[in-house]
Motif scaffolding. Structure first.
Motif, PDB file in Angstrom:
ATOM      1  N   TRP A 100      -8.149  -7.657   2.356  1.00 14.93           N
ATOM      2  CA  TRP A 100      -7.946  -6.208   2.276  1.00 14.93           C
ATOM      3  C   TRP A 100      -9.135  -5.483   2.880  1.00 14.93           C
ATOM      4  O   TRP A 100      -8.973  -4.476   3.584  1.00 14.93           O
ATOM      5  CB  TRP A 100      -7.758  -5.791   0.817  1.00 14.93           C
ATOM      6  CG  TRP A 100      -7.505  -4.320   0.633  1.00 14.93           C
ATOM      7  CD1 TRP A 100      -6.284  -3.702   0.565  1.00 14.93           C
ATOM      8  CD2 TRP A 100      -8.494  -3.274   0.498  1.00 14.93           C
ATOM      9  NE1 TRP A 100      -6.439  -2.344   0.409  1.00 14.93           N
ATOM     10  CE2 TRP A 100      -7.785  -2.048   0.362  1.00 14.93           C
ATOM     11  CE3 TRP A 100      -9.875  -3.256   0.481  1.00 14.93           C
ATOM     12  CZ2 TRP A 100      -8.432  -0.829   0.210  1.00 14.93           C
ATOM     13  CZ3 TRP A 100     -10.533  -2.033   0.336  1.00 14.93           C
ATOM     14  CH2 TRP A 100      -9.811  -0.836   0.206  1.00 14.93           C
ATOM     15  N   SER A 113       0.809  -1.223   0.000  1.00 11.79           N
ATOM     16  CA  SER A 113       0.000   0.000   0.000  1.00 11.79           C
ATOM     17  C   SER A 113       0.839   1.269   0.000  1.00 11.79           C
ATOM     18  O   SER A 113       0.300   2.365   0.125  1.00 11.79           O
ATOM     19  CB  SER A 113      -0.921   0.002   1.231  1.00 11.79           C
ATOM     20  OG  SER A 113      -1.827  -1.055   1.203  1.00 11.79           O
ATOM     21  N   TYR A 132     -17.136  -3.890  -1.651  1.00 13.03           N
ATOM     22  CA  TYR A 132     -17.215  -2.507  -1.158  1.00 13.03           C
ATOM     23  C   TYR A 132     -18.651  -2.173  -0.747  1.00 13.03           C
ATOM     24  O   TYR A 132     -18.891  -1.623   0.342  1.00 13.03           O
ATOM     25  CB  TYR A 132     -16.738  -1.529  -2.226  1.00 13.03           C
ATOM     26  CG  TYR A 132     -17.153  -0.101  -1.935  1.00 13.03           C
ATOM     27  CD1 TYR A 132     -16.570   0.617  -0.896  1.00 13.03           C
ATOM     28  CD2 TYR A 132     -18.169   0.521  -2.683  1.00 13.03           C
ATOM     29  CE1 TYR A 132     -16.969   1.929  -0.613  1.00 13.03           C
ATOM     30  CE2 TYR A 132     -18.573   1.810  -2.401  1.00 13.03           C
ATOM     31  CZ  TYR A 132     -17.964   2.507  -1.364  1.00 13.03           C
ATOM     32  OH  TYR A 132     -18.375   3.794  -1.076  1.00 13.03           O
ATOM     33  N   VAL A 178     -11.490   3.773  -2.120  1.00 15.66           N
ATOM     34  CA  VAL A 178     -11.347   2.354  -2.442  1.00 15.66           C
ATOM     35  C   VAL A 178     -10.982   2.131  -3.899  1.00 15.66           C
ATOM     36  O   VAL A 178     -10.189   1.262  -4.222  1.00 15.66           O
ATOM     37  CB  VAL A 178     -12.647   1.596  -2.100  1.00 15.66           C
ATOM     38  CG1 VAL A 178     -12.516   0.112  -2.437  1.00 15.66           C
ATOM     39  CG2 VAL A 178     -13.003   1.783  -0.629  1.00 15.66           C
ATOM     40  N   VAL A 210      -7.778  -0.426  -3.813  1.00 18.96           N
ATOM     41  CA  VAL A 210      -7.715  -1.874  -3.690  1.00 18.96           C
ATOM     42  C   VAL A 210      -7.167  -2.560  -4.946  1.00 18.96           C
ATOM     43  O   VAL A 210      -6.363  -3.508  -4.838  1.00 18.96           O
ATOM     44  CB  VAL A 210      -9.108  -2.436  -3.308  1.00 18.96           C
ATOM     45  CG1 VAL A 210     -10.157  -2.126  -4.365  1.00 18.96           C
ATOM     46  CG2 VAL A 210      -9.032  -3.933  -3.044  1.00 18.96           C
ATOM     47  N   LEU A 212     -14.914  -6.925  -6.487  1.00 16.50           N
ATOM     48  CA  LEU A 212     -14.409  -5.892  -5.575  1.00 16.50           C
ATOM     49  C   LEU A 212     -15.497  -4.850  -5.301  1.00 16.50           C
ATOM     50  O   LEU A 212     -15.668  -4.402  -4.154  1.00 16.50           O
ATOM     51  CB  LEU A 212     -13.174  -5.208  -6.173  1.00 16.50           C
ATOM     52  CG  LEU A 212     -11.908  -6.052  -6.332  1.00 16.50           C
ATOM     53  CD1 LEU A 212     -10.794  -5.193  -6.928  1.00 16.50           C
ATOM     54  CD2 LEU A 212     -11.462  -6.655  -5.012  1.00 16.50           C
ATOM     55  N   THR A 214      -3.091   3.805   3.295  1.00 17.93           N
ATOM     56  CA  THR A 214      -4.083   3.137   2.461  1.00 17.93           C
ATOM     57  C   THR A 214      -3.779   3.373   0.988  1.00 17.93           C
ATOM     58  O   THR A 214      -3.086   4.328   0.621  1.00 17.93           O
ATOM     59  CB  THR A 214      -5.506   3.648   2.759  1.00 17.93           C
ATOM     60  OG1 THR A 214      -5.666   4.969   2.218  1.00 17.93           O
ATOM     61  CG2 THR A 214      -5.785   3.669   4.246  1.00 17.93           C
TER      62      THR A 214
END
Length: 300
Positions: A178, A61, A285, A299, A135, A281, A132
């Protein structure tokens, strides 16, 4: 990650379906991470200091970049033959081979990929810099990095993108899911000793991001913003990384074929995976993070 040097030392149970992953406190980890190291704070072998600065993140990250910045803001030298390198200067807390950090002067810089639990939520923990990154970009970088380790260290075949997509969605990778990782820190975001440092902000305006972090760290950190800005330039990081004696030896012996540093671009992950993976993904979310109020731009 996976390290043959630690395989004979690992006694933790295997994680089902993982690639030599072990189960430590309900989280899949590489063999370098041990239950004993994780429990040092419970036994009193590790004592928190209020001046500690924890650089925490899900792997890939922007952790190394953040470590360089924090060490520079503390006016510490690293990656040179005359001073401890970054691995020693800002060590990973949970590894079997972590150095004894008790003699380290204040403020200490410590690294962890652990979720916001256990030692990272215990009393007197100090400050936490939570790094962060989007993703899909994390997934792309993780896939590249893990395959580098498999080739360089394990001498094994790379993992295909299709298999990696499945493992990522199932959380069967070092440090697990994650989404669970992000959720654990998001719930701590209002703690005055927790600072969210977004990789995208570092890429967009690195100086402004460093200045914000310096204010959070306090003390005389604001005096070393210029140092941190210079040290965190990608070309400078490559130069200083190559000064590490162990890295030079590994390159000479041929046991390290790739640089571990990559100048990750924002948004590059979206076009690297299958439409099915990206849709999955999005679904995670919507189900996990959106109800908590996490903005979509944090994200994706």
């Amino acid at each position: 990650m996976m390290d043959r040097r630690h395989r004979s030392e690992a006694t933790e149970p295997f994680w089902p379906g993982g690639y030599n992953l072990r189960n430590v406190s309900g989280i899949p980890v590489g063999v370098a991470v041990s239950t004993g190291a994780m429990d040092k704070w419970k036994t009193g072998e590790f004592v928190h200091r209020p001046t500690d600065a924890w650089v925490t993140s899900y792997p890939k990250s922007g952790t190394t970049l953040a470590q360089v910045i924090v060490m520079s803001l503390f006016n510490r030298t690293f990656w040179s033959t005359a001073a401890p390198d970054l691995i020693l200067g800002c060590p990973t807390y949970d590894r079997r081979d972590s150095p004894d950090i008790e003699p380290y002067p204040n403020p200490r810089c410590l690294k962890s990929h652990w979720q916001a639990r256990d030692h990272l939520t215990s009393p007197g923990r100090g400050r936490v810099i939570w790094v962060t990154r989007h993703v899909a970009d994390v997934a792309k970088s993780f896939h590249n990095f893990w395959n580098q380790l498999r080739v360089d260290i394990e001498g094994e075949e790379p993992i295909s993108l299709e298999v990696f997509e499945r493992l990522f969605l199932e959380g069967v990778l070092p440090y697990g899911s994650w989404f669970e990782h992000f959720e654990s820190y998001w719930k701590q975001r209002h703690d005055p000793n927790v600072y969210m440092l977004r990789y995208e902000d570092l890429r967009r305006d690195r100086r402004a991001a460093i200045e914000g972090l310096a204010k959070f760290l306090g003390g005389n950190a604001t005096e070393f913003v210029d140092n941190a800005f210079h040290a965190s330039e990608f070309e400078q990081m490559k130069i200083t990384e190559n000064r590490r004696p162990l890295r030079r030896l590994a390159m000479k012996l041929g046991t390290l074929q790739h640089s571990r540093l990559r100048m990750g671009q924002t948004g590059e992950g979206k076009n690297s995976f299958s439409p099915e993976f990206m849709a999955a993904l999005e679904k995670k979310y919507t189900e996990i993070l959106e109800p908590l109020g996490v903005p979509r731009e944090y994200v994706f």
